[in-house]
Design a protein around this motif. Sequence first.
Motif, PDB file in Angstrom:
ATOM      1  N   GLN A 176       0.841  -1.209   0.000  1.00 31.40           N
ATOM      2  CA  GLN A 176       0.000   0.000   0.000  1.00 31.40           C
ATOM      3  C   GLN A 176       0.873   1.255   0.000  1.00 31.40           C
ATOM      4  OE1 GLN A 176      -1.538  -1.945   3.573  1.00 31.40           O
ATOM      5  NE2 GLN A 176      -3.569  -1.330   2.879  1.00 31.40           N
ATOM      6  N   ASP A 177       1.930   1.220  -0.791  1.00 33.73           N
ATOM      7  CA  ASP A 177       2.925   2.304  -0.747  1.00 33.73           C
ATOM      8  C   ASP A 177       2.349   3.656  -1.143  1.00 33.73           C
ATOM      9  OD1 ASP A 177       6.155   0.761  -1.476  1.00 33.73           O
ATOM     10  OD2 ASP A 177       4.989   1.042   0.355  1.00 33.73           O
ATOM     11  N   GLU A 205       3.454  -1.230  10.233  1.00 29.92           N
ATOM     12  CA  GLU A 205       3.981  -0.523   9.052  1.00 29.92           C
ATOM     13  C   GLU A 205       5.143  -1.315   8.450  1.00 29.92           C
ATOM     14  OE1 GLU A 205       3.627   3.936  10.984  1.00 29.92           O
ATOM     15  OE2 GLU A 205       5.213   3.603   9.552  1.00 29.92           O
ATOM     16  N   PHE A 206       5.801  -2.154   9.266  1.00 27.87           N
ATOM     17  CA  PHE A 206       6.938  -2.972   8.818  1.00 27.87           C
ATOM     18  C   PHE A 206       7.999  -2.164   8.069  1.00 27.87           C
ATOM     19  CE2 PHE A 206       6.530  -7.290  10.174  1.00 27.87           C
ATOM     20  CZ  PHE A 206       5.221  -7.342  10.633  1.00 27.87           C
ATOM     21  N   PRO A 259       0.370 -12.350   5.681  1.00 25.90           N
ATOM     22  CA  PRO A 259       0.971 -12.919   4.468  1.00 25.90           C
ATOM     23  C   PRO A 259       0.585 -12.169   3.196  1.00 25.90           C
ATOM     24  CG  PRO A 259      -0.819 -14.317   5.254  1.00 25.90           C
ATOM     25  CD  PRO A 259      -0.627 -13.251   6.278  1.00 25.90           C
ATOM     26  N   VAL A 260      -0.470 -11.351   3.268  1.00 24.91           N
ATOM     27  CA  VAL A 260      -0.919 -10.626   2.068  1.00 24.91           C
ATOM     28  C   VAL A 260      -0.603  -9.141   2.197  1.00 24.91           C
ATOM     29  CG1 VAL A 260      -2.918 -10.014   0.654  1.00 24.91           C
ATOM     30  CG2 VAL A 260      -2.773 -12.281   1.711  1.00 24.91           C
ATOM     31  N   TRP A 261      -1.101  -8.507   3.280  1.00 27.06           N
ATOM     32  CA  TRP A 261      -0.914  -7.056   3.456  1.00 27.06           C
ATOM     33  C   TRP A 261       0.370  -6.852   4.249  1.00 27.06           C
ATOM     34  CZ3 TRP A 261      -3.744  -4.750   0.109  1.00 27.06           C
ATOM     35  CH2 TRP A 261      -4.956  -5.328  -0.261  1.00 27.06           C
ATOM     36  N   PRO A 294      -6.152  -8.869  14.842  1.00 27.36           N
ATOM     37  CA  PRO A 294      -5.570  -8.354  13.596  1.00 27.36           C
ATOM     38  C   PRO A 294      -5.187  -6.888  13.743  1.00 27.36           C
ATOM     39  CG  PRO A 294      -7.955  -8.531  13.390  1.00 27.36           C
ATOM     40  CD  PRO A 294      -7.616  -9.024  14.760  1.00 27.36           C
ATOM     41  N   MET A 295      -4.044  -6.507  13.157  1.00 32.55           N
ATOM     42  CA  MET A 295      -3.597  -5.107  13.139  1.00 32.55           C
ATOM     43  C   MET A 295      -3.202  -4.812  11.695  1.00 32.55           C
ATOM     44  SD  MET A 295      -0.558  -3.344  15.347  1.00 32.55           S
ATOM     45  CE  MET A 295      -1.198  -3.392  16.980  1.00 32.55           C
ATOM     46  N   TRP A 296      -4.014  -4.358  10.750  1.00 35.48           N
ATOM     47  CA  TRP A 296      -5.443  -4.163  11.012  1.00 35.48           C
ATOM     48  C   TRP A 296      -6.261  -5.134  10.188  1.00 35.48           C
ATOM     49  CZ3 TRP A 296      -6.892  -1.861  15.064  1.00 35.48           C
ATOM     50  CH2 TRP A 296      -6.148  -0.824  15.597  1.00 35.48           C
ATOM     51  N   ARG A 297      -5.585  -5.628   9.083  1.00 29.71           N
ATOM     52  CA  ARG A 297      -6.348  -6.500   8.165  1.00 29.71           C
ATOM     53  C   ARG A 297      -6.147  -7.949   8.555  1.00 29.71           C
ATOM     54  NH1 ARG A 297      -6.078  -4.062   2.126  1.00 29.71           N
ATOM     55  NH2 ARG A 297      -7.536  -2.414   2.485  1.00 29.71           N
TER      56      ARG A 297
END
Length: 409
Positions: A77-78, A199-200, A378-380, A406-409
């Motif tokens: 989601q950049d 945010e990783f 694994p996705v977001w 979940p944080m958030w999705r």
Amino acid sequence: MLENESVESREAEEFIGLADFVAEGGEQLSFSVGDKLLVHDKSSEVWWWAEFQGHFGYVPSSYLNQTPEDLEEDAWQDDEYFENYGTLRLHLEMLADKARTETYRQVILSNSATLRGRIILDVGCGTGVLSLFCATLSQPAAVYAVEASSMAEHTQQLVQQNGGEEIITVFQERVENLTLPAKVDVLLSEWMGNCLLFEFMLESVLLARDRWLKKGGMMWPSSACLTVVPCQAFSDYRKKVEFWDNTYGLNFSYLKSLAQKEFLSKPKFSHHLLPEDCLSSPADVITLDLLTIQVSDIERLRGEFRFTVEKSGMFHGFTAWFSAYFLSLEEHGQTIQLNTGPHSELTHWKQTLFMLDAPVSIEKGDVITGSLCLQRNPVWRRHLSIIFSWNINSTDASKIHTKCFPMWR
Ligand SMILES: NC(=[NH2+])NCCC[C@H]1O[C@@H](n2cnc3c(N)ncnc32)[C@H](O)[C@@H]1O
């Protein structure tokens, strides 16, 4: 079986496992994070009837995420992420956080002599405040200030207006895609998100470390840890759940289960935990060494805890926060700590509250043992799930409670 399959194959939806789930009892279906399951029946809120590799069983809905058909937006989601950082709102919040910003200033000031002649990389420099601390409080040979958002255009101006242009070079680029003039002696960054990892951005910092930090170079922060404490949260529970017991004289308690699902299934950011609401001494459950941790390690981080309750009360949940540590560049210099916990000066992160579905009355001397797992989505790729497992006064595996936030999705 044929009849079953025809029923099963109707309107099955694909979901992805957000975390490992181990079935308890024959009716449930085990799966691992990243597994794609077919959900055939979502009639229950909590347990769905699913299929994985030809096996059928019940799975907890909180452990599953809808897989986006075609990931039209990128998994990082950049666009949205860097658009947010291109405005002043978040930078004002960070700069107004005195505890945070003063700590970094103190680190640079107390190492100013040893920074002389060194090369510094500031990953995610934002307005360039940390790079300007380096250029005005010490005499490094060069500072590479890297900022991917459009804020970098303003950063260039701020560097000039504060006399840093001889030392600081601003790069408007993702640090992963960047070629720097030279390797660096110090990698400086303020990457910490809620619960440390959200945010990783840490992945970007580690990739920059692997590519640009000289052997024997310094990471600032040098280490970080996630701290947890069992706590009371009377006010939150009263406002969100007990509120429905008596709503203007009416009995709305029918809505309490909906309130639990809506308000207690996700972590509460920016929670202000009061020391008197801590039920025991806190514990550092997960510790990261920023010099040695690998990108693959941050997919899943796990730690154990054991709390001896120090005061009787209500166990509403757990609160988590982080600390970051800055080793001195001098042999016997002092390590500086940024502690975002309830016993330190409040920061813009505050703390994060994880509420149980139902509070448990607890007595002094009770023992809460368990584990915490930070499972990257694994996705977001900027999101994660936080799974608490705990039990009270028992090591009997059948009495272990588990909740996945979940944080958030
Ligand atoms: N403590 C945090 N949770 N966020 C504070 C630092 C975030 C800053 O780093 C920038 N930033 C984040 N990732 C990157 C990256 N890979 N490359 C360059 N700048 C970045 C981002 O645009 C923002 O200005």
